[in-house]
Design a protein around this motif. Structure first.
Motif, mmCIF file in Angstrom:
data_model
loop_
_atom_site.group_PDB
_atom_site.id
_atom_site.type_symbol
_atom_site.label_atom_id
_atom_site.label_comp_id
_atom_site.label_asym_id
_atom_site.label_seq_id
_atom_site.Cartn_x
_atom_site.Cartn_y
_atom_site.Cartn_z
ATOM 1 N N PHE A 383 -5.906 -15.095 -2.389
ATOM 2 C CA PHE A 383 -5.097 -14.988 -1.180
ATOM 3 C C PHE A 383 -4.697 -13.535 -0.944
ATOM 4 N N THR A 384 -4.489 -13.198 0.330
ATOM 5 C CA THR A 384 -4.029 -11.863 0.700
ATOM 6 C C THR A 384 -2.791 -11.999 1.570
ATOM 7 N N LEU A 385 -1.698 -11.398 1.136
ATOM 8 C CA LEU A 385 -0.443 -11.403 1.882
ATOM 9 C C LEU A 385 -0.419 -10.188 2.796
ATOM 10 N N GLN A 386 -0.065 -10.412 4.060
ATOM 11 C CA GLN A 386 -0.081 -9.327 5.039
ATOM 12 C C GLN A 386 1.276 -9.209 5.727
ATOM 13 N N GLY A 387 1.720 -7.977 5.966
ATOM 14 C CA GLY A 387 2.969 -7.725 6.677
ATOM 15 C C GLY A 387 2.876 -6.434 7.467
ATOM 16 N N THR A 388 3.723 -6.301 8.497
ATOM 17 C CA THR A 388 3.752 -5.119 9.353
ATOM 18 C C THR A 388 4.990 -4.286 9.022
ATOM 19 N N PHE A 389 4.811 -2.980 8.924
ATOM 20 C CA PHE A 389 5.884 -2.075 8.530
ATOM 21 C C PHE A 389 5.930 -0.869 9.462
ATOM 22 N N TRP A 390 7.102 -0.221 9.501
ATOM 23 C CA TRP A 390 7.175 1.114 10.067
ATOM 24 C C TRP A 390 6.439 2.060 9.117
ATOM 25 N N ALA A 391 5.823 3.084 9.660
ATOM 26 C CA ALA A 391 5.125 4.046 8.814
ATOM 27 C C ALA A 391 6.097 4.838 7.941
ATOM 28 N N HIS A 392 7.353 4.944 8.380
ATOM 29 C CA HIS A 392 8.330 5.719 7.614
ATOM 30 C C HIS A 392 9.102 4.869 6.607
ATOM 31 N N GLU A 393 8.767 3.583 6.478
ATOM 32 C CA GLU A 393 9.459 2.761 5.483
ATOM 33 C C GLU A 393 9.041 3.174 4.079
ATOM 34 N N LYS A 394 9.877 2.809 3.111
ATOM 35 C CA LYS A 394 9.689 3.271 1.743
ATOM 36 C C LYS A 394 8.823 2.302 0.935
ATOM 37 N N LEU A 395 8.291 2.807 -0.159
ATOM 38 C CA LEU A 395 7.535 1.950 -1.066
ATOM 39 C C LEU A 395 8.422 0.857 -1.646
ATOM 40 N N SER A 396 9.701 1.137 -1.812
ATOM 41 C CA SER A 396 10.622 0.108 -2.303
ATOM 42 C C SER A 396 10.749 -1.040 -1.308
ATOM 43 N N ASP A 397 10.665 -0.755 0.004
ATOM 44 C CA ASP A 397 10.688 -1.823 1.014
ATOM 45 C C ASP A 397 9.456 -2.709 0.892
ATOM 46 N N LEU A 398 8.295 -2.095 0.655
ATOM 47 C CA LEU A 398 7.061 -2.862 0.463
ATOM 48 C C LEU A 398 7.165 -3.729 -0.791
ATOM 49 N N HIS A 399 7.692 -3.167 -1.849
ATOM 50 C CA HIS A 399 7.868 -3.914 -3.105
ATOM 51 C C HIS A 399 8.803 -5.104 -2.890
ATOM 52 N N ASP A 400 9.896 -4.904 -2.167
ATOM 53 C CA ASP A 400 10.847 -5.993 -1.898
ATOM 54 C C ASP A 400 10.200 -7.087 -1.054
ATOM 55 N N PHE A 401 9.372 -6.695 -0.097
ATOM 56 C CA PHE A 401 8.671 -7.667 0.747
ATOM 57 C C PHE A 401 7.794 -8.592 -0.098
ATOM 58 N N VAL A 402 7.049 -8.022 -1.027
ATOM 59 C CA VAL A 402 6.198 -8.836 -1.894
ATOM 60 C C VAL A 402 7.057 -9.725 -2.790
ATOM 61 N N GLN A 403 8.103 -9.151 -3.360
ATOM 62 C CA GLN A 403 8.966 -9.901 -4.277
ATOM 63 C C GLN A 403 9.584 -11.120 -3.596
ATOM 64 N N GLN A 404 10.001 -10.969 -2.348
ATOM 65 C CA GLN A 404 10.651 -12.060 -1.624
ATOM 66 C C GLN A 404 9.708 -13.222 -1.330
ATOM 67 N N ASN A 405 8.418 -12.980 -1.330
ATOM 68 C CA ASN A 405 7.457 -14.029 -1.011
ATOM 69 C C ASN A 405 6.804 -14.646 -2.241
ATOM 70 N N LEU A 406 7.203 -14.221 -3.434
ATOM 71 C CA LEU A 406 6.657 -14.779 -4.665
ATOM 72 C C LEU A 406 7.369 -16.069 -5.040
ATOM 73 N N LEU A 407 6.618 -16.985 -5.620
ATOM 74 C CA LEU A 407 7.210 -18.231 -6.100
ATOM 75 C C LEU A 407 8.209 -17.939 -7.215
ATOM 76 N N ALA A 408 7.848 -17.043 -8.111
ATOM 77 C CA ALA A 408 8.764 -16.591 -9.166
ATOM 78 C C ALA A 408 9.305 -15.222 -8.752
ATOM 79 N N GLU A 409 10.486 -15.198 -8.136
ATOM 80 C CA GLU A 409 11.003 -13.966 -7.563
ATOM 81 C C GLU A 409 11.386 -12.936 -8.618
#
Length: 472
Positions: A383-409
């Motif tokens: 599976f591939t998880l996809q999301g849209t971001f501002w270009a100026h958002e941080k890597l920590s925001d991307l990490h949080d996005f993935v974490q929030q969608n995991l079955l084991a958070e």
């Protein structure tokens, strides 16, 4: 500033309360006494039935405290299970509607540009077929929307509700939301209107400086009648204050009143703002001015928040859906001006030798032309998880996005570039890591849980995996 925070928190609470649906009475009849096959709380109204009210029943005695707590927990679980599916379905419909509106708008604008340039319209182009080079008359490349990685860039604002729409539509909703606030909250809403409903930022800052100067003049010289008057005909007021939405509401909240007086120089009547506090209430009025001035300076604008537009793709879709909609490349007037300046600087740089650090800095500057970024996270199970971001958002925001969608958070993971470089959560932006306008990263776990390692369960939450069905 505390008043501003209380106002925003109150409005967000109101939105959550309105979207929570009908309440449940825990002191009513217990669930076990209902007829077999009855729908659980929160679902019956959705199917249009009302079976739990069809037959009158004898009210039982009040439940114990343990039963009340159990009922509350059950209701919370049911609501949690029901809500994501409903919200996601509504949000996806909203995105599709916004995409259709935006597509129609672009087609109309393209037709208008062709007419202004004296070129044949799209209908005549279709009639003439290969005789006309479409690329020569239309700058945008025609792409099948089915190949888009996303239908468009959508926005939302928690302060006004769960609506998902284009940025312009959400911004208008924010503006209207602030205009509709009651008069007793005028002090807070006027500050928010000045900062949120006007552009560019330089125009807002100039207005804020002048309004603060008006208030400071009264605070420092309360007995001077000249500083209590603001003439409508004053050039600075006309060009820098009156043109800013919310400025009139701010002056009213500060205690100014609109009135007509005789101009001593011309002898004619003119409109002015007059601060009419009396000596009896002057101390309280000055304290209000100081508080309002500080609030205006510290207020931050309410902006549309980018909607992640969460999708889960299968390998075939990842391969086919690679194109990006025009929204990812549209530039504002300010951005076009900066781009022109960049090109001028580039010509100058080509005449001089540059170090490696200077070349890398130039590459980062080129990345700033992208406003948005589609991020795809490829999981080991396909599976591939996809999301849209501002270009100026941080890597920590991307990490949080993935974490929030995991079955084991609480699962520890690493996001890696295709070449194997790990991207740790940090304050570095997506642009600084050269990820816009679209990138794919690999999800890596050192020791996956047994159930995931065996393939019995997926990394992603069930409600997120359910999005695969609607994408097929």
């Amino acid at each position: 500033m505390d008043a501003l925070k209380k106002f925003l928190n109150k409005k967000k609470t109101d939105v959550k309360f309105k979207s929570a649906g009908p309440g449940q009475k825990l002191t009513g009849e217990p669930e076990s006494s209902k007829a077999k096959g009855a729908t659980p709380p929160g679902h019956g109204h959705r199917a249009g039935g009302s079976s739990q009210h069809d037959q009158p029943r004898k009210a039982p005695s009040g439940p114990s405290e343990e039963k009340r707590q159990a009922a509350a927990a059950a209701l919370a679980r049911l609501e949690k299970q029901r809500k994501p599916e409903s919200n996601e379905k509504d949000m996806r419909a909203a995105r599709q509607l916004a995409f259709i509106k935006e597509q129609a708008r672009r087609e109309i604008e393209a037709e208008m540009r062709l007419k202004e340039a004296g070129q044949p319209s799209s209908s005549s182009v279709e009639q003439r077929g290969s005789e006309v080079d479409i690329g020569s008359s239309v700058s945008e490349r025609v792409v099948d929307p089915a190949l888009f990685a996303v239908e468009g860039v959508f926005f939302t604002c928690p302060l006004i509700g769960p609506e998902v729409a284009s940025k312009a539509e959400i911004q208008e909703m924010i503006n209207q939301f602030l205009r509709d606030q009651p008069e007793e909250e005028l002090a807070i809403t006027s500050c928010l209107m000045i900062h949120s409903c006007n552009k560019p930022r330089e125009k807002v800052n100039t207005c804020v400086d002048i309004l603060c100067k008006y208030l400071d003049n009264i605070i420092n010289n309360p007995d001077n009648p000249k500083v209590r008057k603001i003439r409508f005909a004053n050039k600075a007021y006309q060009e820098r204050v009156a043109v800013v939405e919310g400025s009139a509401e701010f002056l009213r909240a500060a205690g100014f009143e609109k009135t007509r007086v005789n101009n001593d120089d011309t002898g004619e009547e003119e409109d002015i703002w007059y601060f009419g506090a009396t000596s009896e209430n002057m101390e309280a009025a000055l304290a209000l001015l100081a508080e309002l001035r500080d609030t205006l300076k510290q207020t931050t604008p309410i902006r549309p928040e980018i909607d992640r537009n969460v999708q889960v793709l299968m390998p075939a879709e990842v391969k086919n859906k690679k194109e990006l909609p025009p929204d990812f490349y549209q530039l504002t007037a300010e951005e076009i001006k900066r781009e022109q300046q960049t090109k001028t600087e580039l010509l100058e740089r080509e005449l001089t030798l540059r170090t490696k650090a200077q070349r890398e800095k130039d590459e980062l500057r080129e990345q700033r032309m992208y406003r948005y970024c589609v991020m795809r996270i490829r999981f080991p199970d396909g599976f591939t998880l996809q999301g849209t971001f501002w270009a100026h958002e941080k890597l920590s925001d991307l990490h949080d996005f993935v974490q929030q969608n995991l079955l084991a958070e609480d699962l520890k993971f690493t996001l890696k570039m295709p070449r194997g470089e790990a991207l740790q959560p940090s304050d570095a932006t997506l642009s600084e890591n050269r990820l816009p306008p679209a990138s794919i990263l690999n999800f890596h776990v050192e020791n996956p849980p047994p159930g995931i390692a065996s393939g019995e369960i997926s990394y992603l939450k069930p409600e997120i995996l359910a999005l695969v069905k609607s994408m097929e």
